[in-house]
Write an enzyme that holds these catalytic residues in place. Structure first.
Site, short mmCIF file in Angstrom:
data_model
loop_
_atom_site.label_atom_id
_atom_site.label_comp_id
_atom_site.label_asym_id
_atom_site.label_seq_id
_atom_site.Cartn_x
_atom_site.Cartn_y
_atom_site.Cartn_z
N THR A 46 0.86 -1.19 0.00
CA THR A 46 0.00 0.00 0.00
C THR A 46 0.89 1.23 0.00
O THR A 46 1.59 1.50 0.98
CB THR A 46 -0.91 -0.01 1.24
OG1 THR A 46 -1.66 -1.22 1.21
CG2 THR A 46 -1.83 1.18 1.27
N LEU A 50 -6.40 -8.48 0.55
CA LEU A 50 -6.72 -9.62 1.43
C LEU A 50 -6.77 -9.18 2.89
O LEU A 50 -6.14 -8.21 3.29
CB LEU A 50 -5.74 -10.77 1.23
CG LEU A 50 -4.24 -10.56 1.36
CD1 LEU A 50 -3.80 -10.53 2.78
CD2 LEU A 50 -3.54 -11.68 0.60
N PHE A 58 -18.98 -4.93 7.90
CA PHE A 58 -18.29 -3.81 8.56
C PHE A 58 -19.25 -2.83 9.23
O PHE A 58 -19.07 -1.64 9.22
CB PHE A 58 -17.32 -3.11 7.58
CG PHE A 58 -16.06 -3.93 7.44
CD1 PHE A 58 -16.08 -5.11 6.72
CD2 PHE A 58 -14.91 -3.55 8.07
CE1 PHE A 58 -14.96 -5.91 6.64
CE2 PHE A 58 -13.77 -4.35 7.99
CZ PHE A 58 -13.81 -5.53 7.28
N ALA A 74 -20.56 -2.86 15.71
CA ALA A 74 -20.02 -1.91 16.68
C ALA A 74 -19.11 -2.63 17.67
O ALA A 74 -19.28 -3.82 17.94
CB ALA A 74 -21.17 -1.24 17.42
N GLY A 75 -18.14 -1.92 18.18
CA GLY A 75 -17.20 -2.52 19.13
C GLY A 75 -16.28 -1.46 19.70
O GLY A 75 -16.64 -0.27 19.75
N GLY A 95 -8.47 -1.76 14.58
CA GLY A 95 -7.02 -1.76 14.84
C GLY A 95 -6.32 -2.51 13.73
O GLY A 95 -6.84 -2.62 12.62
N CYS A 110 -3.42 -2.07 9.20
CA CYS A 110 -3.88 -1.41 7.97
C CYS A 110 -4.75 -0.18 8.22
O CYS A 110 -4.38 0.93 7.85
CB CYS A 110 -4.63 -2.40 7.10
SG CYS A 110 -3.63 -3.85 6.75
N LYS A 142 -8.12 -8.65 15.96
CA LYS A 142 -9.35 -9.31 15.53
C LYS A 142 -9.14 -10.82 15.68
O LYS A 142 -8.00 -11.25 15.91
CB LYS A 142 -9.70 -8.93 14.08
CG LYS A 142 -8.75 -9.47 13.03
CD LYS A 142 -9.31 -9.15 11.65
CE LYS A 142 -8.64 -9.96 10.58
NZ LYS A 142 -9.18 -9.72 9.26
#
Ligand code: UGA
Length: 397
Positions: free
Chosen positions: A82, A113, A209, A212-213, A217, A220, A280
């Site tokens: 990126t 990915l 996506f 909520a949380g 993080g 990326c 995650k």
């Protein structure tokens, strides 16, 4: 490690894949032989965040230098890393200034990915972006990937680079948006799960996506949103929605600590249990993990912290040594705890026996930053349970 078929990080299916293709893989990184007779180079190195929010391109240029010095024929370089808009063009100029003997085509082909599903995402991508003005290079990439024509977006390299940042930042924006809505739910006594469900049924909004949380993080989103903001400023422009996205996320990450202050005005002397430490599930990556930000804040107090993560994280021991206790089962992590924070929605945590809280904790106060349990499930236990955008359950009074 790779030479011994070992993968230096956890990624489902990857080790199997590497073993299966052993004969076709060569890891002689430092040998100039690696560059002999190569048709295509893929540069996929990291572009970490610098202090000012911009992307650090030193590894990309190191890789380009290696290629320039050692190639033995005309070739193609595919930039998967990126990189800020304009980088592919700068690399082209750099090559032109430093290499006279051979011609190199430079192609932007950003990577989409996700960790945890990387192998599937690579084998069956939703789209392939090719940014180049070289017809030959387009053919080379299509010959390698062999996907159906409708999966390709052919464009110039600046546009290809921007597609990557625009995509990641848009996903981050969705997350910050739903997190703000969850904060409203708490004020209005509404339920974020039902709001999410209702919104996701609209195909124009989409079902991904919108969970909520305690914020996004990983290696990326935090870096790419800041890089996009930096890029906008560099051309005297702005991208206000992403500036807001970043600000909302920074506050959301420590939301559970803020809620915990309702129960303990000072965390000194507490036994703290943490369930889930990665940014995650299905990864062992703790880079920019919301859980780590919270852990570091908790360590500012005289707390005894026990951490459970379903797969072991080598780095955790290296970084924190004896400052935290790493435990490999949930019951033991909860033993005598005064409070439990849930930071990652691992399946093993979502499916845990809920009786363990009241059975093991000194005071069963649970702060779930990922809405791992249904309120209907948890309401039957003698616990205090706070989650995101849902009503508090207090069965201790
Ligand atoms: C992300 C993108 O999803 C990939 O498409 C992209 O290729 C990759 O970055 C990259 O640039 O290399 P990744 O960082 O592996 O992939 O993880 P995501 O699944 O996107 O999750 C990022 C963060 O968002 C996690 O902390 C996750 O907990 C959080 N998230 C995700 C939410 O808080 N809510 C959601 O609904 C979804």
């Amino acid at each position: 490690m790779l030479k011994n078929d070992e993968v230096p990080f956890y990624e489902p299916m990857l080790e199997k894949m590497i073993k299966k293709n052993k004969k076709r893989l060569n890891y002689d990184f430092l040998s100039s032989k690696l560059y002999n007779d190569v048709d295509v180079f893929f540069i996929a190195v990291g572009t970490p965040e610098k202090n000012d929010g911009s992307a650090d391109l030193k590894y990309v240029y190191e890789a380009v230098d290696g290629i320039i010095k050692n190639i033995t024929k005309n070739t193609t370089i595919v930039i998967k890393s990126t990189v800020p808009v304009g980088t592919n063009n700068k690399i082209k100029e750099y090559i032109r200034d430093n290499l006279k003997k051979f011609i190199i085509n430079v192609v932007s082909n950003p990577e989409f990915l996700s960790q945890g599903t990387a192998v599937q995402d690579e084998i069956n991508p939703q789209r392939i972006i090719i940014g180049t003005d070289s017809k030959q290079a387009i053919k080379t990439i299509k010959d390698i990937y062999k996907h159906k024509d409708e999966k390709y977006v052919l464009t110039d390299s600046n546009t290809a680079e921007l597609i990557k940042y625009a995509s990641n930042s848009f996903l981050a924006l969705k997350i910050s948006y739903i997190n703000e809505v969850s904060n409203l739910c708490e004020k209005f006594n509404a339920n974020i799960e039902d709001v999410e469900k209702g919104m996701k049924m609209d195909k124009r909004i989409g079902k991904y996506f919108l969970n909520a949380g305690i914020g996004y993080g990983g290696s990326c989103f935090p870096k790419d949103t800041k890089a996009l903001e930096f890029m906008a400023k560099s051309v005297n422009s702005e991208i206000q929605t992403i500036t807001a996205t970043i600000k909302v996320n920074e506050k959301q990450v420590t939301k559970m600590l803020d809620k915990a202050r309702k129960y303990y005005s000072n965390f000194d002397g507490l036994n703290v249990a943490i369930l889930g430490i990665t940014y995650k599930p299905s990864t062992d990556d703790i880079r920019d993990s919301p859980a780590i930000i919270n852990l570091n804040k908790l360590l500012e107090y005289k707390t005894a912290i026990s951490v459970y993560n379903p797969i072991p994280i080598k780095k955790l021991k290296e970084i924190y040594k004896d400052r935290i206790k790493i435990v490999n089962n949930i019951a033991e992590t909860l033993k005598n705890a005064d409070i439990c924070f849930i930071f990652t929605e691992w399946q093993q945590i979502k499916e845990m026996n809920l009786k363990l809280f009241e059975k093991n904790m000194r005071k069963p106060i649970i702060l779930d930053g990922r809405n791992c349990f249904e309120l209907n499930q948890i309401k039957d236990y003698r616990v205090i349970y706070e989650s995101i955008g849902r009503k508090t359950i207090n069965n201790l009074n």
